[in-house]
Design a protein around this motif. Structure first.
Motif, PDB file in Angstrom:
ATOM      1  N   MET A  28       6.427  -3.851 -19.098  1.00 55.77           N
ATOM      2  CA  MET A  28       5.028  -4.310 -19.175  1.00 55.77           C
ATOM      3  C   MET A  28       4.520  -4.727 -17.789  1.00 55.77           C
ATOM      4  N   GLY A  29       5.330  -5.507 -17.072  1.00 55.48           N
ATOM      5  CA  GLY A  29       4.914  -5.958 -15.734  1.00 55.48           C
ATOM      6  C   GLY A  29       4.793  -4.807 -14.751  1.00 55.48           C
ATOM      7  N   ARG A  34       1.547  -0.805 -11.652  1.00 57.28           N
ATOM      8  CA  ARG A  34       1.197   0.605 -11.425  1.00 57.28           C
ATOM      9  C   ARG A  34      -0.308   0.839 -11.625  1.00 57.28           C
ATOM     10  N   VAL A  35      -0.833   0.314 -12.734  1.00 57.61           N
ATOM     11  CA  VAL A  35      -2.257   0.532 -13.030  1.00 57.61           C
ATOM     12  C   VAL A  35      -3.128  -0.214 -12.014  1.00 57.61           C
ATOM     13  N   ALA A  36      -2.705  -1.418 -11.630  1.00 63.00           N
ATOM     14  CA  ALA A  36      -3.506  -2.210 -10.675  1.00 63.00           C
ATOM     15  C   ALA A  36      -3.597  -1.510  -9.325  1.00 63.00           C
ATOM     16  N   VAL A  37      -2.484  -0.960  -8.852  1.00 64.58           N
ATOM     17  CA  VAL A  37      -2.494  -0.246  -7.568  1.00 64.58           C
ATOM     18  C   VAL A  37      -3.383   0.996  -7.657  1.00 64.58           C
ATOM     19  N   MET A 195       1.165   1.163 -20.600  1.00 65.36           N
ATOM     20  CA  MET A 195       0.193   1.530 -19.560  1.00 65.36           C
ATOM     21  C   MET A 195      -1.234   1.254 -20.057  1.00 65.36           C
ATOM     22  N   LYS A 196      -1.488   1.564 -21.333  1.00 68.35           N
ATOM     23  CA  LYS A 196      -2.839   1.323 -21.869  1.00 68.35           C
ATOM     24  C   LYS A 196      -3.091  -0.177 -22.040  1.00 68.35           C
ATOM     25  N   VAL A 197      -2.054  -0.909 -22.479  1.00 63.89           N
ATOM     26  CA  VAL A 197      -2.212  -2.370 -22.582  1.00 63.89           C
ATOM     27  C   VAL A 197      -2.527  -2.935 -21.197  1.00 63.89           C
ATOM     28  N   ALA A 198      -1.802  -2.436 -20.182  1.00 65.86           N
ATOM     29  CA  ALA A 198      -2.043  -2.899 -18.804  1.00 65.86           C
ATOM     30  C   ALA A 198      -3.495  -2.629 -18.412  1.00 65.86           C
ATOM     31  N   ALA A 199      -3.992  -1.449 -18.767  1.00 65.74           N
ATOM     32  CA  ALA A 199      -5.376  -1.097 -18.425  1.00 65.74           C
ATOM     33  C   ALA A 199      -6.362  -2.054 -19.082  1.00 65.74           C
ATOM     34  N   LEU A 205      -9.627  -8.528 -16.426  1.00 67.95           N
ATOM     35  CA  LEU A 205      -9.587  -9.221 -15.129  1.00 67.95           C
ATOM     36  C   LEU A 205     -10.706  -8.759 -14.210  1.00 67.95           C
ATOM     37  N   GLU A 206     -11.080  -7.499 -14.326  1.00 61.76           N
ATOM     38  CA  GLU A 206     -12.082  -6.932 -13.417  1.00 61.76           C
ATOM     39  C   GLU A 206     -13.523  -7.214 -13.858  1.00 61.76           C
ATOM     40  N   ALA A 207     -13.687  -7.814 -15.014  1.00 61.38           N
ATOM     41  CA  ALA A 207     -15.051  -8.102 -15.488  1.00 61.38           C
ATOM     42  C   ALA A 207     -15.767  -8.955 -14.440  1.00 61.38           C
ATOM     43  N   PRO A 208     -17.062  -8.738 -14.239  1.00 58.22           N
ATOM     44  CA  PRO A 208     -17.780  -9.415 -13.157  1.00 58.22           C
ATOM     45  C   PRO A 208     -17.586 -10.932 -13.164  1.00 58.22           C
TER      46      PRO A 208
END
Ligand code: CTP
Length: 224
Positions: A28-29, A34-37, A195-199, A205-208
């Motif tokens: 999970m981590g 991977r998705v964040a990068v 990977m989808k959970v990470a997304a 987290l990326e919400a304004p």
């Protein structure tokens, strides 16, 4: 954003050949890293011992024990805008580590344990404007346990993870989680790949609102 992610288990030594740990695979981590990068974030991954390769373009820090993970998180926290604690930190360690391999014939009549440091609780006072995301691994009363951790650890989001099922949680490539926000928001997610959970966690987290909150948390430029 600059995101600090922890992953995998910690190991707490009993003697030179044995340790206490848990079933965390780190999947999970590592999926989060991977998705964040891929999304252009600057990622530091602090990992306990796992059988995975660090994703490309991630600053990688290998640790073994809860104490080492705490020290590493403390060291890198000031440089990050968000902390995601996906690691399954071992909760106890033997009070005394035997310098020599304990012989089978001697055996353990009693293994005395003491708690390891709670990393999130220790860093709560240093949170500032950073976004803190934790996981709650539960086998019963999922939402009650997750809400307790959200409050006690001062989190902005807790990822409630039912680890009692075979298709979710430890070791497997899929997960079924519920996202609980400090503000009371709840998002129940269906079974999906890690990977989808990470997304989905990174979408949150990326919400304004969060970007604004974390912006400048590390005293510098923030931009996805
Ligand atoms: N965590 C931590 N330090 C610890 C243990 C856990 O920072 N010593 C973090 C985990 O990385 C996770 C969150 O706290 O993000 C919840 O972890 P979990 O294992 O679900 O709960 P515990 O705090 O260990 O509580 P309990 O044993 O009561 O479930």
């Amino acid at each position: 954003m600059r995101i600090l992610i922890t992953a995998g288990p910690t190991r707490e030594a009993i003697d030179p050949v044995r340790f206490l740990s848990n079933r965390s695979s780190g999947k999970m981590g590592y999926a989060l890293a991977r998705v964040a990068v891929r999304r252009g974030h600057v990622v530091t991954l602090i990992s306990g011992p796992v059988a995975l390769r660090p994703p490309p373009k991630v600053s990688f820090v290998a640790v073994t024990t809860a104490d080492e993970m705490l020290a590493a998180v403390k060291r890198y926290l000031s440089q990050c805008d968000a902390l995601i604690m996906a690691a399954a930190v071992a909760d106890w360690r033997p009070r005394r580590v035997s310098a020599q391999k304990i012989k089978k014939a001697t055996g353990y009549r009693l293994l005395c344990l003491e708690p390891t440091p709670d990393i999130l609780k220790q860093l709560r006072s240093k949170k500032g404007r950073r976004v803190f995301i934790g996981f709650a691994a539960e086998t019963e009363r999922l939402l009650t346990g997750a809400r307790r951790k959200l409050a006690e650890k001062g989190l902005d989001l807790v990822v409630a993870n039912d680890v009692s099922r075979r298709d979710a949680g430890f070791e497997v490539d899929t997960n079924r989680v519920t996202l609980l926000e400090a503000g009371g928001g709840v998002r129940v997610l269906p079974l999906m790949t890690k990977m989808k959970v990470a997304a989905r966690i990174l979408d949150w987290l990326e919400a304004p609102a969060r970007r604004g909150c974390a912006s400048g948390a590390a005293g510098g430029r923030v931009g996805a």
